[in-house]
Structure formats: structure tokens, C-alpha cells
Design a protein around this motif. Structure first.
Motif, PDB file in Angstrom:
ATOM      1  N   UNK B  24       1.087  -0.637   0.114  1.00 22.95           N
ATOM      2  CA  UNK B  24      -0.037  -0.019   0.146  1.00 22.95           C
ATOM      3  C   UNK B  24       0.866   0.996   0.423  1.00 22.95           C
ATOM      4  N   UNK B  27       1.923   2.024  -3.636  1.00 24.08           N
ATOM      5  CA  UNK B  27       0.244   2.172  -4.336  1.00 24.08           C
ATOM      6  C   UNK B  27       0.902   4.051  -4.366  1.00 24.08           C
ATOM      7  N   UNK B  57       1.885  -5.348  -7.707  1.00 22.65           N
ATOM      8  CA  UNK B  57       1.289  -4.963  -6.742  1.00 22.65           C
ATOM      9  C   UNK B  57       0.063  -5.171  -7.157  1.00 22.65           C
ATOM     10  N   UNK B  58      -0.852  -5.011  -8.836  1.00 22.91           N
ATOM     11  CA  UNK B  58      -2.136  -5.851  -9.301  1.00 22.91           C
ATOM     12  C   UNK B  58      -1.916  -7.008  -8.768  1.00 22.91           C
ATOM     13  N   UNK B  59      -0.730  -7.889  -8.890  1.00 24.94           N
ATOM     14  CA  UNK B  59      -1.093  -9.432  -8.642  1.00 24.94           C
ATOM     15  C   UNK B  59      -1.325  -9.685  -7.224  1.00 24.94           C
ATOM     16  N   UNK B  61      -3.155  -7.904  -5.610  1.00 27.30           N
ATOM     17  CA  UNK B  61      -4.434  -7.374  -5.159  1.00 27.30           C
ATOM     18  C   UNK B  61      -5.590  -8.599  -5.994  1.00 27.30           C
ATOM     19  N   UNK B  62      -5.198  -9.276  -6.912  1.00 24.00           N
ATOM     20  CA  UNK B  62      -5.772 -10.578  -7.448  1.00 24.00           C
ATOM     21  C   UNK B  62      -5.560 -11.291  -6.302  1.00 24.00           C
ATOM     22  N   UNK B  67      -2.689  -6.087   1.124  1.00 21.55           N
ATOM     23  CA  UNK B  67      -1.217  -4.884   1.273  1.00 21.55           C
ATOM     24  C   UNK B  67      -1.089  -4.062   1.390  1.00 21.55           C
TER      25      UNK B  67
END
Lengths: 139, 139
Positions: B24, B27, B57-59, B61-62, B67
């Protein structure tokens, strides 16, 4: 060669998502499909409503948003800057620089036919260079 | 003009982050600074340890990772593919295509001096095109 159309470097067909999908669902699609953007469409009409990118998801994470609850409609970018398939890759590059974006949906006759990204354009640079060198040798 | 060095299009200085930062936090840095990657370094020695990008970061979240707890060391990419400032933009484009990456840290004499991205290279395409057209007119 130099003024090649966007249609010859774009990715097609383009993947779409509905406004009701959550941020975590979108992230899952990005990872599963190896992509960084989805065009937001109305499932009933096919109308383009917006675009959602990796950066939009990152913004939700930075804000501490619940990614399992936030839906695409609340964080997508709209309206969308688009290009037609017959325009040149140089024009696509200019549009991306002007609007500070990395992806352009390609729309022909109001129909979404593909998407072109900075990655697609970058991969074209070595070819553009070889053309220039070949013309210099021939000149 | 055609074989311009990476040093003339790269972003410099490059922003760095430690292995202990959370997803986070990363991000938040991406959003605040309008960037999509941070080079991971050892704060004590300056040594480059890896790179963390929007896709990393997207990975997280998925996968449903927390985070606020996951640290850079657990999801950064390493080792890092790099380029030197004297290499050409065409070479940078080739490296990006070969390794399916969008950003290359620039390292001269073992010192991290910048970063070059698909966005930097894309913005160069209209100039490359104008050079080619000008040479055709002169030929």
C-alpha cells in the motif's frame, strides 16, 4: 512502412468488463490474461462507457479502498480517448503524449475493434530504425 | 538522431524504495509521483536488489493479499534487467520485447542513473518519423 496504420499493431479483439465488476475481479483478469486495461462496456448494448487500467486499481489501493467492494463504475476513466484503425502509429504516440495515457481503444465506424498500447508502439521502434538505415544505404 | 542514447530519453534520477515498504505504501508513492515503478535498493549500500511495478501490486490484489502487510521483498521482481545510458533506444525496445517488460533501470559503471519506460520510447516515435520524412525529402 513509416506511416503504418494502428490496425496493424493493435491487439484485437479487445477485452471488456461491465461497470459492476469489482476492483479485485479486474485485477484477477489483468493477471490471468497478462493485460493492463479493460474497456468498460454496457453488456446489453455493447456501448463503450469507459476504460479501467492498472493505474486505476493502484489508486484504489493507495486510498485504502475495499477492493472486493469497489466497482468499476466508481473508478473507471471516462470519457475515453480513442483512435481509428486507419490513423498512423505516430498519431497514436502523439495522442498518448498529449493525454498522458498509455492505451488507446481503437474504434472504427463506432465499433470497438482493438486497443493499442505504448508496449505495442515500442516494439515497432527497431523496425522503424531498420527502415531508416536501409533508406540511408540506398540513398 | 536515429541511434540516440538511452540517457537522452530516460527519467533521472530514479526513485527507489526499501525491501521493507508495504504494497500500500508503494501504491501511494506511484499515485503521488505519477510513476509506475520503483527500484528496490539497500538503503545502507545503495545496492540494487530488484524492481517493483504496478503489475506486481496488481498481482497482490488479485491474490487477495493484505496490501498493508505484504512487503516489497515478497513480491518484487529480481534479478533486474538493466541497460547502460550509452546504448540506443532501439536496443532498449528490443530488450523490453524480449523480456516482456515495460521499464529498464539505467546503470552506468554500476551506478543507478535513471529509468527508461515504454512511455519514454513511445514519445520518441513522432520524432523518429519526422527524421525519416526529412531524409526522404533531402534524398
Amino acid at each position: 512502412m513509416i506511416d503504418i496504420p494502428v490496425s496493424s499493431v493493435m491487439t484485437s479483439p479487445v477485452q471488456t468488463v461491465s461497470e459492476e465488476a469489482t476492483a479485485s475481479t479486474v485485477a484477477g483478469r489483468f493477471v490471468a490474461d497478462g493485460i493492463g486495461a479493460l474497456v468498460v462496456t454496457d453488456p446489453a448494448t455493447g456501448e463503450m462507457l469507459g476504460i479501467v487500467t492498472e493505474s486505476d486499481i493502484i489508486r484504489q489501493v493507495a486510498r485504502g479502498t475495499d477492493v472486493d467492494a469497489a466497482t468499476v463504475s466508481t473508478f473507471m476513466s471516462a470519457p475515453v480517448t480513442t483512435i481509428t484503425g486507419t490513423e498512423t502509429i505516430a498519431r497514436a504516440a502523439e495522442l498518448m503524449e498529449t493525454h498522458s495515457i498509455r492505451r488507446l481503444p481503437v474504434v472504427d465506424d463506432r465499433e470497438l475493434v482493438g486497443i493499442v498500447t505504448t508496449t505495442d508502439l515500442t516494439h515497432y521502434i527497431p523496425r522503424l530504425r531498420r527502415t531508416l538505415l536501409r533508406e540511408r544505404t540506398a540513398a
